[in-house]
Design a protein around this motif. Sequence first.
Motif, PDB file in Angstrom:
ATOM      1  N   LEU A   1      43.691  41.319  36.497  1.00  0.00           N
ATOM      2  CA  LEU A   1      42.998  40.039  36.684  1.00  0.00           C
ATOM      3  C   LEU A   1      42.832  39.303  35.361  1.00  0.00           C
ATOM      4  O   LEU A   1      43.024  38.087  35.285  1.00  0.00           O
ATOM      5  N   ILE A   2      42.488  40.030  34.315  1.00  0.00           N
ATOM      6  CA  ILE A   2      42.337  39.408  32.991  1.00  0.00           C
ATOM      7  C   ILE A   2      43.679  38.857  32.521  1.00  0.00           C
ATOM      8  O   ILE A   2      43.759  37.728  32.031  1.00  0.00           O
ATOM      9  N   SER A   3      44.744  39.639  32.687  1.00  0.00           N
ATOM     10  CA  SER A   3      46.071  39.162  32.290  1.00  0.00           C
ATOM     11  C   SER A   3      46.444  37.892  33.041  1.00  0.00           C
ATOM     12  O   SER A   3      47.003  36.964  32.462  1.00  0.00           O
ATOM     13  N   GLY A   4      46.128  37.864  34.322  1.00  0.00           N
ATOM     14  CA  GLY A   4      46.412  36.663  35.112  1.00  0.00           C
ATOM     15  C   GLY A   4      45.670  35.459  34.611  1.00  0.00           C
ATOM     16  O   GLY A   4      46.199  34.346  34.595  1.00  0.00           O
ATOM     17  N   LEU A   5      44.423  35.658  34.165  1.00  0.00           N
ATOM     18  CA  LEU A   5      43.659  34.539  33.618  1.00  0.00           C
ATOM     19  C   LEU A   5      44.238  34.057  32.300  1.00  0.00           C
ATOM     20  O   LEU A   5      44.298  32.859  32.037  1.00  0.00           O
ATOM     21  N   PHE A   6      44.681  34.991  31.454  1.00  0.00           N
ATOM     22  CA  PHE A   6      45.311  34.571  30.209  1.00  0.00           C
ATOM     23  C   PHE A   6      46.592  33.787  30.505  1.00  0.00           C
ATOM     24  O   PHE A   6      46.856  32.774  29.871  1.00  0.00           O
ATOM     25  N   ASP A   7      47.362  34.285  31.464  1.00  0.00           N
ATOM     26  CA  ASP A   7      48.626  33.616  31.805  1.00  0.00           C
ATOM     27  C   ASP A   7      48.382  32.211  32.337  1.00  0.00           C
ATOM     28  O   ASP A   7      49.187  31.314  32.134  1.00  0.00           O
ATOM     29  N   SER A   8      47.271  32.018  33.032  1.00  0.00           N
ATOM     30  CA  SER A   8      47.006  30.712  33.626  1.00  0.00           C
ATOM     31  C   SER A   8      46.100  29.847  32.740  1.00  0.00           C
ATOM     32  O   SER A   8      45.739  28.745  33.131  1.00  0.00           O
ATOM     33  N   ASN A   9      45.727  30.355  31.576  1.00  0.00           N
ATOM     34  CA  ASN A   9      44.841  29.662  30.648  1.00  0.00           C
ATOM     35  C   ASN A   9      43.479  29.328  31.251  1.00  0.00           C
ATOM     36  O   ASN A   9      42.843  28.359  30.854  1.00  0.00           O
ATOM     37  N   GLU A  10      43.014  30.116  32.206  1.00  0.00           N
ATOM     38  CA  GLU A  10      41.731  29.870  32.853  1.00  0.00           C
ATOM     39  C   GLU A  10      40.549  30.379  32.041  1.00  0.00           C
ATOM     40  O   GLU A  10      39.414  30.121  32.397  1.00  0.00           O
ATOM     41  N   LEU A  11      40.804  31.107  30.975  1.00  0.00           N
ATOM     42  CA  LEU A  11      39.691  31.633  30.170  1.00  0.00           C
ATOM     43  C   LEU A  11      39.030  30.569  29.312  1.00  0.00           C
ATOM     44  O   LEU A  11      37.958  30.781  28.778  1.00  0.00           O
TER      45      LEU A  11
ATOM     46  N   HIS B   1      31.763  41.853  30.295  1.00  0.00           N
ATOM     47  CA  HIS B   1      30.745  41.361  31.221  1.00  0.00           C
ATOM     48  C   HIS B   1      30.708  39.844  31.266  1.00  0.00           C
ATOM     49  O   HIS B   1      30.536  39.256  32.332  1.00  0.00           O
ATOM     50  N   ARG B   2      30.892  39.210  30.131  1.00  0.00           N
ATOM     51  CA  ARG B   2      30.921  37.743  30.118  1.00  0.00           C
ATOM     52  C   ARG B   2      32.063  37.235  30.978  1.00  0.00           C
ATOM     53  O   ARG B   2      31.894  36.351  31.822  1.00  0.00           O
ATOM     54  N   ILE B   3      33.249  37.811  30.806  1.00  0.00           N
ATOM     55  CA  ILE B   3      34.402  37.406  31.606  1.00  0.00           C
ATOM     56  C   ILE B   3      34.167  37.726  33.077  1.00  0.00           C
ATOM     57  O   ILE B   3      34.442  36.909  33.955  1.00  0.00           O
ATOM     58  N   LEU B   4      33.633  38.904  33.348  1.00  0.00           N
ATOM     59  CA  LEU B   4      33.380  39.303  34.731  1.00  0.00           C
ATOM     60  C   LEU B   4      32.465  38.310  35.427  1.00  0.00           C
ATOM     61  O   LEU B   4      32.762  37.821  36.509  1.00  0.00           O
ATOM     62  N   TYR B   5      31.355  37.976  34.793  1.00  0.00           N
ATOM     63  CA  TYR B   5      30.402  37.068  35.420  1.00  0.00           C
ATOM     64  C   TYR B   5      30.944  35.657  35.544  1.00  0.00           C
ATOM     65  O   TYR B   5      30.703  34.971  36.528  1.00  0.00           O
ATOM     66  N   ARG B   6      31.692  35.201  34.538  1.00  0.00           N
ATOM     67  CA  ARG B   6      32.185  33.825  34.572  1.00  0.00           C
ATOM     68  C   ARG B   6      33.363  33.629  35.505  1.00  0.00           C
ATOM     69  O   ARG B   6      33.510  32.583  36.128  1.00  0.00           O
ATOM     70  N   LYS B   7      34.249  34.606  35.572  1.00  0.00           N
ATOM     71  CA  LYS B   7      35.520  34.369  36.250  1.00  0.00           C
ATOM     72  C   LYS B   7      35.812  35.257  37.447  1.00  0.00           C
ATOM     73  O   LYS B   7      36.604  34.887  38.286  1.00  0.00           O
ATOM     74  N   PHE B   8      35.207  36.432  37.530  1.00  0.00           N
ATOM     75  CA  PHE B   8      35.645  37.375  38.545  1.00  0.00           C
ATOM     76  C   PHE B   8      34.681  37.566  39.697  1.00  0.00           C
ATOM     77  O   PHE B   8      34.962  38.317  40.610  1.00  0.00           O
ATOM     78  N   SER B   9      33.545  36.931  39.664  1.00  0.00           N
ATOM     79  CA  SER B   9      32.586  37.183  40.729  1.00  0.00           C
ATOM     80  C   SER B   9      33.213  36.936  42.099  1.00  0.00           C
ATOM     81  O   SER B   9      32.978  37.683  43.038  1.00  0.00           O
ATOM     82  N   GLY B  10      34.036  35.924  42.209  1.00  0.00           N
ATOM     83  CA  GLY B  10      34.712  35.657  43.470  1.00  0.00           C
ATOM     84  C   GLY B  10      35.962  36.494  43.672  1.00  0.00           C
ATOM     85  O   GLY B  10      36.310  36.836  44.790  1.00  0.00           O
TER      86      GLY B  10
ATOM     87  N   ARG C   1      33.156  54.145  21.380  1.00  0.00           N
ATOM     88  CA  ARG C   1      33.099  53.030  20.436  1.00  0.00           C
ATOM     89  C   ARG C   1      33.856  51.817  20.976  1.00  0.00           C
ATOM     90  O   ARG C   1      33.374  50.683  20.880  1.00  0.00           O
ATOM     91  N   ILE C   2      35.020  52.040  21.574  1.00  0.00           N
ATOM     92  CA  ILE C   2      35.805  50.933  22.121  1.00  0.00           C
ATOM     93  C   ILE C   2      35.046  50.251  23.254  1.00  0.00           C
ATOM     94  O   ILE C   2      34.949  49.019  23.304  1.00  0.00           O
ATOM     95  N   ILE C   3      34.485  51.044  24.164  1.00  0.00           N
ATOM     96  CA  ILE C   3      33.735  50.475  25.292  1.00  0.00           C
ATOM     97  C   ILE C   3      32.521  49.702  24.784  1.00  0.00           C
ATOM     98  O   ILE C   3      32.222  48.607  25.263  1.00  0.00           O
ATOM     99  N   GLU C   4      31.827  50.248  23.797  1.00  0.00           N
ATOM    100  CA  GLU C   4      30.652  49.546  23.256  1.00  0.00           C
ATOM    101  C   GLU C   4      31.040  48.210  22.648  1.00  0.00           C
ATOM    102  O   GLU C   4      30.311  47.228  22.765  1.00  0.00           O
TER     103      GLU C   4
END
Length: 84
Positions: A72-82, A23-32, A13-16
Amino acid sequence: MVIDAAGNPVIKRIIEQLHPQLHRILYRKFSGLLGGEETIKHHDELIGVCEQRDAEAAAAMSGEHWSRLGDLISGLFDSNELDG
């Protein structure tokens, strides 16, 4: 599906619920950051250990992958890149 094989309805349930956002975050921010080829290689290796029914290796690989993604997600939150 690996999540179904785990037999844990709470995790399923959590994963769903999180899957679309991840996936949105992955495609927008992590592809590189993660590198498409590296991620594909990791998933291929994970599928291989699952096919071998090596639960310990699969759990370790999944844990490492999710931990790296979490960092990586935590780093984006810390840098306000989201925001963009």
